[in-house]
Design a protein around this motif. Structure first.
Motif, PDB file in Angstrom:
ATOM      1  N   THR A   9      57.683  42.462  24.282  1.00 14.15           N
ATOM      2  CA  THR A   9      57.865  43.686  25.056  1.00 14.15           C
ATOM      3  C   THR A   9      59.081  43.586  25.961  1.00 14.15           C
ATOM      4  O   THR A   9      59.886  44.520  26.057  1.00 14.15           O
ATOM      5  CB  THR A   9      56.609  43.974  25.899  1.00 14.15           C
ATOM      6  OG1 THR A   9      55.507  44.190  25.027  1.00 14.15           O
ATOM      7  CG2 THR A   9      56.812  45.209  26.766  1.00 14.15           C
ATOM      8  N   ALA A  10      59.233  42.456  26.641  1.00 16.19           N
ATOM      9  CA  ALA A  10      60.369  42.272  27.542  1.00 16.19           C
ATOM     10  C   ALA A  10      61.688  42.366  26.785  1.00 16.19           C
ATOM     11  O   ALA A  10      62.643  42.986  27.258  1.00 16.19           O
ATOM     12  CB  ALA A  10      60.255  40.927  28.255  1.00 16.19           C
ATOM     13  N   VAL A  11      61.752  41.760  25.607  1.00 21.49           N
ATOM     14  CA  VAL A  11      62.985  41.819  24.813  1.00 21.49           C
ATOM     15  C   VAL A  11      63.262  43.247  24.366  1.00 21.49           C
ATOM     16  O   VAL A  11      64.408  43.720  24.425  1.00 21.49           O
ATOM     17  CB  VAL A  11      62.883  40.866  23.602  1.00 21.49           C
ATOM     18  CG1 VAL A  11      64.059  41.082  22.656  1.00 21.49           C
ATOM     19  CG2 VAL A  11      62.832  39.417  24.062  1.00 21.49           C
ATOM     20  N   ARG A  12      62.217  43.946  23.921  1.00 20.05           N
ATOM     21  CA  ARG A  12      62.398  45.338  23.486  1.00 20.05           C
ATOM     22  C   ARG A  12      62.898  46.214  24.627  1.00 20.05           C
ATOM     23  O   ARG A  12      63.816  47.023  24.456  1.00 20.05           O
ATOM     24  CB  ARG A  12      61.081  45.894  22.940  1.00 20.05           C
ATOM     25  CG  ARG A  12      60.667  45.340  21.593  1.00 20.05           C
ATOM     26  CD  ARG A  12      59.330  45.886  21.177  1.00 20.05           C
ATOM     27  NE  ARG A  12      59.339  47.350  21.103  1.00 20.05           N
ATOM     28  CZ  ARG A  12      58.246  48.097  21.000  1.00 20.05           C
ATOM     29  NH1 ARG A  12      57.046  47.526  20.986  1.00 20.05           N
ATOM     30  NH2 ARG A  12      58.332  49.408  20.923  1.00 20.05           N
ATOM     31  N   THR A  38      53.262  49.965  31.323  1.00 21.79           N
ATOM     32  CA  THR A  38      53.676  48.697  30.718  1.00 21.79           C
ATOM     33  C   THR A  38      55.173  48.486  30.904  1.00 21.79           C
ATOM     34  O   THR A  38      55.631  47.389  31.262  1.00 21.79           O
ATOM     35  CB  THR A  38      53.333  48.686  29.223  1.00 21.79           C
ATOM     36  OG1 THR A  38      51.917  48.827  29.065  1.00 21.79           O
ATOM     37  CG2 THR A  38      53.791  47.392  28.565  1.00 21.79           C
ATOM     38  N   VAL A  39      55.948  49.540  30.669  1.00 21.41           N
ATOM     39  CA  VAL A  39      57.399  49.444  30.804  1.00 21.41           C
ATOM     40  C   VAL A  39      57.779  49.171  32.254  1.00 21.41           C
ATOM     41  O   VAL A  39      58.671  48.352  32.533  1.00 21.41           O
ATOM     42  CB  VAL A  39      58.077  50.723  30.282  1.00 21.41           C
ATOM     43  CG1 VAL A  39      59.586  50.686  30.537  1.00 21.41           C
ATOM     44  CG2 VAL A  39      57.796  50.894  28.798  1.00 21.41           C
ATOM     45  N   GLN A  40      57.134  49.855  33.176  1.00 18.60           N
ATOM     46  CA  GLN A  40      57.443  49.649  34.596  1.00 18.60           C
ATOM     47  C   GLN A  40      57.140  48.213  35.020  1.00 18.60           C
ATOM     48  O   GLN A  40      57.930  47.587  35.748  1.00 18.60           O
ATOM     49  CB  GLN A  40      56.648  50.628  35.445  1.00 18.60           C
ATOM     50  CG  GLN A  40      57.034  50.594  36.920  1.00 18.60           C
ATOM     51  CD  GLN A  40      56.357  51.703  37.694  1.00 18.60           C
ATOM     52  OE1 GLN A  40      55.176  51.967  37.507  1.00 18.60           O
ATOM     53  NE2 GLN A  40      57.107  52.370  38.556  1.00 18.60           N
ATOM     54  N   THR A  45      59.398  42.737  36.280  1.00 23.90           N
ATOM     55  CA  THR A  45      59.534  41.312  35.962  1.00 23.90           C
ATOM     56  C   THR A  45      60.981  40.965  35.647  1.00 23.90           C
ATOM     57  O   THR A  45      61.511  39.945  36.123  1.00 23.90           O
ATOM     58  CB  THR A  45      58.641  40.960  34.757  1.00 23.90           C
ATOM     59  OG1 THR A  45      57.278  41.236  35.082  1.00 23.90           O
ATOM     60  CG2 THR A  45      58.782  39.477  34.408  1.00 23.90           C
ATOM     61  N   LEU A  46      61.648  41.819  34.861  1.00 31.04           N
ATOM     62  CA  LEU A  46      63.050  41.585  34.529  1.00 31.04           C
ATOM     63  C   LEU A  46      63.938  41.638  35.765  1.00 31.04           C
ATOM     64  O   LEU A  46      64.919  40.903  35.880  1.00 31.04           O
ATOM     65  CB  LEU A  46      63.523  42.610  33.492  1.00 31.04           C
ATOM     66  CG  LEU A  46      62.926  42.458  32.087  1.00 31.04           C
ATOM     67  CD1 LEU A  46      63.280  43.662  31.227  1.00 31.04           C
ATOM     68  CD2 LEU A  46      63.424  41.176  31.431  1.00 31.04           C
TER      69      LEU A  46
END
Length: 249
Positions: A9-12, A38-40, A45-46
């Motif tokens: 998910t993080a990579v996407r 989920t995206v938020q 995190t990023l």
């Protein structure tokens, strides 16, 4: 969410931010087809690890950390370092923009661009992803692949980049055969309107293609009258780079 799924998910999300930046949460969630929550959470995190940042309008973009890491991968195989001196000579000889690209899946990624001094010129940003069938570099690359690899590529989706893009598999096979016989590709306005290009494949020590280069310019200068001269120059440059990489004649 499982750890592996979290990484995927993080990579996407990271890739989607890079493609659309600056981008808002809603648009980003639609792009990756994931819940906004989920995206938020992923974006936060990023941001904590320094890969993304948000502005006053709540739109997200990559930080320079992403550039720094990506730039280290820019010449992981040594292609760019070997090619650049030859590319400089090619740019001076043709007077047009020269590109160097390397494969990544069904696309090429632009590793290097040497610009012409002309104000009217071809332009693609470094890191730009180039479809094989729509570009001079891509068609040259395919011409150096095995017939089975060409068949596998042509069996996939062939989306047009312009109204001039060749998307018919049989026509593309014929064009690839011409490239093999001639030694360079010719692609008028297949990737960008008003831009024509010639390209040639770069081979590695095992004789397999490791990339391709092109000479690109506006059709007012890159016309049929110069295709052969620029094509021969591109093919000669590609042979020199291939030789320096260890490819046999």
């Amino acid at each position: 969410m499982a750890p592996t799924n979290s990484v995927v998910t993080a990579v996407r999300v990271l890739e989607a931010v890079g493609e659309r930046q600056p981008v808002g949460l809603s648009d980003l969630a639609r792009a990756v087809a994931l819940p906004k929550s989920t995206v938020q959470r992923t974006l936060r995190t990023l941001a904590e690890v320094g890969w993304c940042v948000t502005d006053d309008t709540a739109r997200w973009r990559l930080t320079y950390r992403a550039f720094a890491v990506g730039n280290q991968a820019r010449d992981a195989g040594g292609l760019r370092a070997v090619a650049v001196p030859v590319l400089h000579e090619l740019q001076l000889a043709t007077g047009e923009t020269v590109h160097l690209a390397a494969p990544d899946g069904r696309e090429l990624v632009l590793l290097e661009r040497l610009d012409t001094a002309h104000r009217l010129r071809a332009f693609l940003p470094l890191g730009h992803r180039i479809p094989l069938h729509a570009s001079a570099t891509g068609q040259a690359y395919l011409a150096a692949c095995t017939p089975a690899e060409v068949d596998a590529y042509l069996a996939g989706p062939l989306e047009p980049s312009t109204r001039h893009t060749v998307v018919d598999p049989d026509l593309l096979r014929a064009r690839i055969a011409e490239v093999r016989e001639r030694g360079w590709s010719v692609n008028p306005e297949g990737l960008s309107d008003g831009i024509a290009a010639v390209g040639a494949p770069v081979l590695g020590p095992d004789g397999r293609p490791v990339g391709a280069l092109s000479v690109s310019g506006p059709t007012v200068r890159m016309s049929e009258e110069v295709f052969d001269d620029h094509g021969r120059a591109a093919a000669d440059a590609a042979r020199r780079i291939s030789r320096d990489l260890g490819a046999r004649p």
